[in-house]
Design a protein around this motif. Sequence first.
Motif, PDB file in Angstrom:
ATOM      1  N   VAL A 262     -25.160 -32.528 123.944  1.00  0.00           N
ATOM      2  CA  VAL A 262     -25.543 -32.313 122.551  1.00  0.00           C
ATOM      3  C   VAL A 262     -24.473 -31.471 121.856  1.00  0.00           C
ATOM      4  N   THR A 263     -23.960 -30.463 122.570  1.00  0.00           N
ATOM      5  CA  THR A 263     -22.879 -29.644 122.018  1.00  0.00           C
ATOM      6  C   THR A 263     -21.650 -30.483 121.708  1.00  0.00           C
ATOM      7  N   LEU A 264     -21.295 -31.383 122.617  1.00  0.00           N
ATOM      8  CA  LEU A 264     -20.108 -32.220 122.412  1.00  0.00           C
ATOM      9  C   LEU A 264     -20.300 -33.186 121.246  1.00  0.00           C
ATOM     10  N   PHE A 265     -21.421 -33.899 121.231  1.00  0.00           N
ATOM     11  CA  PHE A 265     -21.648 -34.852 120.141  1.00  0.00           C
ATOM     12  C   PHE A 265     -21.841 -34.122 118.811  1.00  0.00           C
ATOM     13  N   GLY A 266     -22.485 -32.965 118.841  1.00  0.00           N
ATOM     14  CA  GLY A 266     -22.656 -32.201 117.614  1.00  0.00           C
ATOM     15  C   GLY A 266     -21.336 -31.690 117.071  1.00  0.00           C
ATOM     16  N   SER A 267     -20.435 -31.307 117.965  1.00  0.00           N
ATOM     17  CA  SER A 267     -19.114 -30.845 117.545  1.00  0.00           C
ATOM     18  C   SER A 267     -18.271 -31.991 117.007  1.00  0.00           C
ATOM     19  N   LEU A 268     -18.519 -33.199 117.503  1.00  0.00           N
ATOM     20  CA  LEU A 268     -17.726 -34.363 117.112  1.00  0.00           C
ATOM     21  C   LEU A 268     -18.090 -34.876 115.717  1.00  0.00           C
ATOM     22  N   PHE A 269     -19.382 -34.963 115.408  1.00  0.00           N
ATOM     23  CA  PHE A 269     -19.856 -35.564 114.148  1.00  0.00           C
ATOM     24  C   PHE A 269     -19.284 -34.834 112.923  1.00  0.00           C
ATOM     25  N   PRO A 270     -18.880 -35.548 111.864  1.00  0.00           N
ATOM     26  CA  PRO A 270     -19.043 -36.989 111.606  1.00  0.00           C
ATOM     27  C   PRO A 270     -17.900 -37.848 112.131  1.00  0.00           C
ATOM     28  N   ASP A 271     -16.922 -37.250 112.804  1.00  0.00           N
ATOM     29  CA  ASP A 271     -15.883 -38.052 113.439  1.00  0.00           C
ATOM     30  C   ASP A 271     -16.457 -38.733 114.673  1.00  0.00           C
ATOM     31  N   VAL A 272     -15.831 -39.837 115.056  1.00  0.00           N
ATOM     32  CA  VAL A 272     -16.126 -40.440 116.349  1.00  0.00           C
ATOM     33  C   VAL A 272     -14.878 -40.433 117.237  1.00  0.00           C
ATOM     34  N   MET A 273     -13.709 -40.316 116.614  1.00  0.00           N
ATOM     35  CA  MET A 273     -12.458 -40.176 117.351  1.00  0.00           C
ATOM     36  C   MET A 273     -11.461 -39.443 116.460  1.00  0.00           C
ATOM     37  N   PRO A 274     -11.411 -38.113 116.539  1.00  0.00           N
ATOM     38  CA  PRO A 274     -10.489 -37.357 115.693  1.00  0.00           C
ATOM     39  C   PRO A 274      -9.036 -37.646 116.066  1.00  0.00           C
ATOM     40  N   SER A 275      -8.167 -37.592 115.075  1.00  0.00           N
ATOM     41  CA  SER A 275      -6.737 -37.775 115.301  1.00  0.00           C
ATOM     42  C   SER A 275      -6.046 -36.417 115.274  1.00  0.00           C
ATOM     43  N   ALA A 279      -5.404 -35.901 109.915  1.00  0.00           N
ATOM     44  CA  ALA A 279      -6.834 -36.154 109.742  1.00  0.00           C
ATOM     45  C   ALA A 279      -7.099 -37.500 109.091  1.00  0.00           C
ATOM     46  N   ALA A 280      -6.132 -37.998 108.319  1.00  0.00           N
ATOM     47  CA  ALA A 280      -6.319 -39.285 107.644  1.00  0.00           C
ATOM     48  C   ALA A 280      -6.444 -40.436 108.628  1.00  0.00           C
ATOM     49  N   ASN A 281      -5.920 -40.275 109.834  1.00  0.00           N
ATOM     50  CA  ASN A 281      -5.972 -41.329 110.847  1.00  0.00           C
ATOM     51  C   ASN A 281      -7.231 -41.263 111.712  1.00  0.00           C
ATOM     52  N   SER A 282      -8.075 -40.278 111.488  1.00  0.00           N
ATOM     53  CA  SER A 282      -9.272 -40.114 112.318  1.00  0.00           C
ATOM     54  C   SER A 282     -10.275 -41.234 112.066  1.00  0.00           C
ATOM     55  N   LEU A 283     -11.002 -41.586 113.112  1.00  0.00           N
ATOM     56  CA  LEU A 283     -12.106 -42.526 112.992  1.00  0.00           C
ATOM     57  C   LEU A 283     -13.384 -41.733 112.752  1.00  0.00           C
ATOM     58  N   THR A 284     -14.168 -42.174 111.775  1.00  0.00           N
ATOM     59  CA  THR A 284     -15.415 -41.504 111.430  1.00  0.00           C
ATOM     60  C   THR A 284     -16.573 -42.500 111.531  1.00  0.00           C
ATOM     61  N   THR A 285     -17.770 -42.001 111.349  1.00  0.00           N
ATOM     62  CA  THR A 285     -18.930 -42.894 111.370  1.00  0.00           C
ATOM     63  C   THR A 285     -18.878 -43.910 110.239  1.00  0.00           C
ATOM     64  N   GLN A 286     -18.104 -43.619 109.195  1.00  0.00           N
ATOM     65  CA  GLN A 286     -18.015 -44.539 108.059  1.00  0.00           C
ATOM     66  C   GLN A 286     -16.945 -45.605 108.261  1.00  0.00           C
ATOM     67  N   ASN A 287     -15.715 -45.194 108.594  1.00  0.00           N
ATOM     68  CA  ASN A 287     -14.639 -46.192 108.667  1.00  0.00           C
ATOM     69  C   ASN A 287     -14.581 -46.931 110.001  1.00  0.00           C
TER      70      ASN A 287
END
Length: 354
Positions: A262-275, A279-287
């Motif tokens: 929960v700590t890991l997923f909570g720290s990650l959101f709203p990204d799903v794969m940070p760059s 930051a512009a290259n990061s994957l988020t729940t939206q893109n």
Amino acid sequence: MDLTTAWFLIIAFLWIGYFFLEGFDFGVGMLLPVLGRDDVRRRVVINTIGPVWDGNEVWFIVAGASMFAAFPEWYATLFSGFYLPLLLILLALIVRGVAFEYRGKRDDARWRARWDRAIFWGSVLPAFLWGVAFANIVRGVPLDADHEYAGTLLDLLNPYALLGGLTTLTLFVLHGAVFIALKTTGNVRLHARSVARVAAVAALVVAGSFLLVTQTQYGKSWTWLAVAGVAAGLAGAAAANARGREGWAFIGTGTAVVLAFVTLFGSLFPDVMPSTTTAANSLTTQNAASSAYTLEIMTWVALVFTPIVMIYQGWTYWVFRKRIGTAQIPAAKAAKSGKTGRPGEPATRKSPIG
């Protein structure tokens, strides 16, 4: 709540469920050479997960399939950039599954010893590499403008990720030791409790260090509660184990595993794969998400089938809830029989698991 956020939560739930269930499976496999001093005891240890280990792995399949359908960009970047670690995990899981099924097919000590080693390494590698993978997801990796992984294998083996691997390894060893104590009788139970005492100290130190680093560098204000819950779960598990209350100890270790992720997923959101490049290259729940129509269909499917799967799996655990000991595996019968329906299952039909 929009559907992209909902599916992030669903996927987090699936992964957390997988690690809660498969975590003690890995722990049992890693403790096989420690608690299995002879073939009868090894069969007792394996039989604690004999009826359920393959069902636990279904959560991994569903979590991966859900990522592919709900967040295809996330899935593609993860499984291409982390190709070698994930390939090793898959190979280890395959070898481990084959080992469970084949170790009792021949009345040969060397044959069984080889498969027992396969169970051990097939549990160690995923237990460690899953931590490495998820630590890198939270930390971020080099992504280019097309959201493709731009790093090397060595980039994934950074100190933070390696500490994450040690965290899952120690947590799963403790989780498995407590589960074995919960499911066995006699000397195996007592030995598992003594192993759990040592594993609890190691898990508290390693997991505490990793989660403190995670919280200070990547965490949210509310994830401090999850970190505190991990510490409380481990402390409670150690106290309950010392008193011989394996059920409460298992609740404690399970809570620690759940809240760690929960700590890991909570720290990650709203990204799903940070760059880590920009930051512009990061994957988020939206893109990274699929179309709204796809997510809507998936939501209805999940609402219908998830309760069915959970009820069935809960029923399986209820049916095979009894403890097992060396008395259920007479050495003479075990040596003569090559008929097993489950990995390491006793030859006698009086076994509580079969």
